[in-house]
Write a protein that holds these residues in place. Structure first.
Motif, short mmCIF file in Angstrom:
data_model
loop_
_atom_site.label_atom_id
_atom_site.label_comp_id
_atom_site.label_asym_id
_atom_site.label_seq_id
_atom_site.Cartn_x
_atom_site.Cartn_y
_atom_site.Cartn_z
N LEU A 126 26.24 17.13 46.94
CA LEU A 126 26.86 15.82 47.05
C LEU A 126 26.80 15.09 45.72
O LEU A 126 27.80 14.50 45.27
N LYS A 127 25.64 15.12 45.07
CA LYS A 127 25.50 14.46 43.77
C LYS A 127 26.43 15.11 42.74
O LYS A 127 27.06 14.42 41.93
N ALA A 128 26.52 16.43 42.79
CA ALA A 128 27.40 17.14 41.86
C ALA A 128 28.86 16.73 42.09
O ALA A 128 29.63 16.54 41.13
N MET A 129 29.25 16.58 43.35
CA MET A 129 30.61 16.14 43.67
C MET A 129 30.86 14.72 43.15
O MET A 129 31.94 14.41 42.64
N GLN A 130 29.87 13.85 43.27
CA GLN A 130 30.01 12.48 42.77
C GLN A 130 30.17 12.47 41.26
O GLN A 130 31.01 11.74 40.71
N TYR A 131 29.36 13.29 40.58
CA TYR A 131 29.47 13.39 39.13
C TYR A 131 30.85 13.92 38.73
O TYR A 131 31.49 13.40 37.81
N PHE A 132 31.28 14.97 39.41
CA PHE A 132 32.58 15.57 39.10
C PHE A 132 33.71 14.55 39.30
O PHE A 132 34.62 14.44 38.46
N ALA A 133 33.68 13.82 40.41
CA ALA A 133 34.74 12.84 40.69
C ALA A 133 34.78 11.76 39.62
O ALA A 133 35.87 11.33 39.20
N GLU A 134 33.63 11.33 39.15
CA GLU A 134 33.60 10.29 38.12
C GLU A 134 34.16 10.82 36.80
O GLU A 134 34.92 10.12 36.11
N VAL A 135 33.81 12.05 36.44
CA VAL A 135 34.36 12.65 35.23
C VAL A 135 35.87 12.82 35.36
O VAL A 135 36.64 12.59 34.41
N ALA A 136 36.33 13.23 36.53
CA ALA A 136 37.76 13.40 36.76
C ALA A 136 38.51 12.08 36.58
O ALA A 136 39.63 12.05 36.06
N GLN A 137 37.89 10.98 37.00
CA GLN A 137 38.54 9.67 36.89
C GLN A 137 38.50 9.13 35.47
O GLN A 137 39.45 8.48 35.01
N THR A 138 37.40 9.38 34.75
CA THR A 138 37.23 8.79 33.42
C THR A 138 37.54 9.74 32.28
O THR A 138 37.67 9.29 31.13
N SER A 139 37.63 11.05 32.58
CA SER A 139 37.82 12.08 31.54
C SER A 139 36.73 12.03 30.49
O SER A 139 36.95 12.28 29.31
N SER A 140 35.51 11.69 30.93
CA SER A 140 34.42 11.52 29.97
C SER A 140 33.08 11.77 30.64
O SER A 140 32.76 11.13 31.65
N PHE A 195 26.19 6.47 36.29
CA PHE A 195 25.06 6.89 37.13
C PHE A 195 23.71 6.74 36.43
O PHE A 195 22.68 7.12 36.99
N ASP A 196 23.75 6.20 35.20
CA ASP A 196 22.53 5.96 34.43
C ASP A 196 21.73 7.24 34.21
O ASP A 196 20.51 7.30 34.42
N VAL A 197 22.43 8.29 33.80
CA VAL A 197 21.80 9.57 33.45
C VAL A 197 22.45 10.06 32.16
O VAL A 197 23.55 9.65 31.81
N ILE A 199 25.08 15.27 33.41
CA ILE A 199 26.35 15.31 34.13
C ILE A 199 27.03 16.65 33.89
O ILE A 199 27.49 17.33 34.82
N SER A 200 27.10 17.06 32.63
CA SER A 200 27.76 18.32 32.27
C SER A 200 27.07 19.51 32.92
O SER A 200 27.74 20.41 33.45
N ARG A 201 25.75 19.51 32.89
CA ARG A 201 25.00 20.63 33.46
C ARG A 201 25.19 20.71 34.97
O ARG A 201 25.37 21.80 35.53
N ARG A 202 25.17 19.55 35.64
CA ARG A 202 25.32 19.56 37.10
C ARG A 202 26.72 20.05 37.50
O ARG A 202 26.86 20.78 38.48
N ILE A 203 27.74 19.67 36.73
CA ILE A 203 29.10 20.13 37.05
C ILE A 203 29.24 21.62 36.75
O ILE A 203 29.92 22.36 37.48
N ALA A 204 28.57 22.09 35.71
CA ALA A 204 28.59 23.53 35.42
C ALA A 204 27.96 24.31 36.57
O ALA A 204 28.45 25.39 36.95
N ASP A 205 26.89 23.77 37.15
CA ASP A 205 26.27 24.42 38.31
C ASP A 205 27.24 24.44 39.49
O ASP A 205 27.30 25.42 40.24
N LEU A 206 27.98 23.34 39.65
CA LEU A 206 28.96 23.26 40.74
C LEU A 206 30.05 24.31 40.54
O LEU A 206 30.47 24.99 41.49
N GLU A 207 30.53 24.46 39.30
CA GLU A 207 31.56 25.45 39.01
C GLU A 207 31.05 26.85 39.30
O GLU A 207 31.78 27.70 39.85
N GLN A 208 29.80 27.11 38.93
CA GLN A 208 29.22 28.43 39.19
C GLN A 208 29.11 28.67 40.69
O GLN A 208 29.39 29.77 41.17
N HIS A 209 28.72 27.64 41.42
CA HIS A 209 28.61 27.75 42.87
C HIS A 209 29.96 28.05 43.52
O HIS A 209 30.06 28.87 44.44
N LEU A 210 31.01 27.42 42.99
CA LEU A 210 32.35 27.60 43.55
C LEU A 210 33.04 28.84 43.01
O LEU A 210 34.01 29.32 43.61
#
Length: 300
Positions: free
Chosen positions: A4-18, A26-28, A33-44
């Motif tokens: 869920l957190k990875a999806m939230q991070y991904f959605a924010e990056v998708a909206q801001t392109s940053s 998210f104050d991190v 952010i990049s590492r968590r999305i990379a984990d999500l991509e590997q999972h998918l």
């Protein structure tokens, strides 16, 4: 992995392109952010983002995934909002979408009174004649003219929306009073445009519908402009009775009496409706607004 957190991070990056902007949100650190999305991509087993030194943008599959993730996150937020606000006083932002004419003449004056009663509710009022969908447009309450929609929402009738033909005394003096329905075709017409197009002038006789629309000289979705031109004597006009009520009372316009009365559609149930989702009615701010608008509109 906290998906869920990875999806939230991904959605924010998708909206801001940053990654940086998402990190601030998210104050991190951006690296987290990049590492968590990379984990999500590997999972998918799919690449969701194309990364360059300056830009981050969605891949084709990333775009499809983002659309679905956003819908899921929106629903989670709505569910959390419902739980937080259940059994509390009306508060928070309330999004109301209304057709322009009703909004300007009736809704906004009522909402000034509503704000005084519920000062913790922040109103976000959007006036447009375009049809809005509650889920898609993130609208809490919508007010529409026409027929009760087939959407899976509650639709309660606020008032009738009977269109009536009117004209200025000066126009009728110069062009004559239409006595029969067919006479209308010889006159100049000012047409109100709905999202479905200019409103036709119809009447029913012996089970058959007949179009007796006058010759168009002006078409607009701006009722105020059409009324002003009608008062100047530029043509016949057909608008809802509640829209031209003050001009009829002042004598600037007069109603044309035809039997049977004119319609703009061959359907039944034409009116002004307030729409909301069944499960959202239990949220205090929505319940308070719906109940208030229903009660006060009945007094207009």
């Amino acid at each position: 992995m906290d998906q869920l957190k990875a999806m939230q991070y991904f959605a924010e990056v998708a909206q801001t392109s940053s990654f940086t902007a998402a990190g601030k949100r998210f104050d991190v650190p951006a690296s987290s952010i990049s590492r968590r999305i990379a984990d999500l991509e590997q999972h998918l087993g799919a690449t969701l983002l194309n990364r360059t030194t300056r830009l981050v943008h969605l891949t084709e599959v990333g775009q499809e995934y983002y659309a679905q993730v956003k819908s899921i996150l929106d629903q989670i937020e709505r569910s959390e909002t419902y739980v937080r606000q259940y059994q509390s006083e009306p508060q928070g932002k309330l999004v109301i979408s209304s057709m322009v004419g009703f909004g300007e003449r009736i809704l906004i004056p009522l909402l000034d009174e509503f704000r005084a009663l519920h000062p913790k509710v922040v109103l976000d009022v959007r006036l447009s004649d375009e049809v809005s969908q509650l889920n898609r447009d993130q609208v809490d309450i919508a007010i529409r003219g026409g027929y009760a929609p087939n959407e899976r929402v509650v639709a309660k009738k606020l008032m009738n929306n009977q269109f009536i033909p009117v004209a200025s005394p000066s126009y009728l003096e110069a062009n004559g009073l239409p006595i029969k329905h067919e006479d209308l075709k010889k006159h100049q017409g000012l047409f109100f445009r709905t999202p479905m197009g200019p409103t036709p002038w119809l009447y029913q006789q012996n089970g058959q519908w007949h179009d007796v629309s006058p010759k168009p000289t002006l078409i607009s979705n701006n009722g105020k402009w059409l009324i002003a031109r009608a008062i100047e004597g530029q043509g016949l006009l057909m608008l809802p009775a509640w829209v031209v009520q003050s001009q009829l009372e002042s004598g600037e316009l007069v109603s044309l009496k035809l039997d049977p009365p004119l319609q703009i559609s061959d359907g039944a149930g034409f009116g002004v409706y307030i729409l909301y989702e069944t499960d959202m009615y239990r949220i205090p701010k929505i319940k308070a607004a719906v109940d208030f608008i229903l009660a006060r509109a009945a007094q207009v």
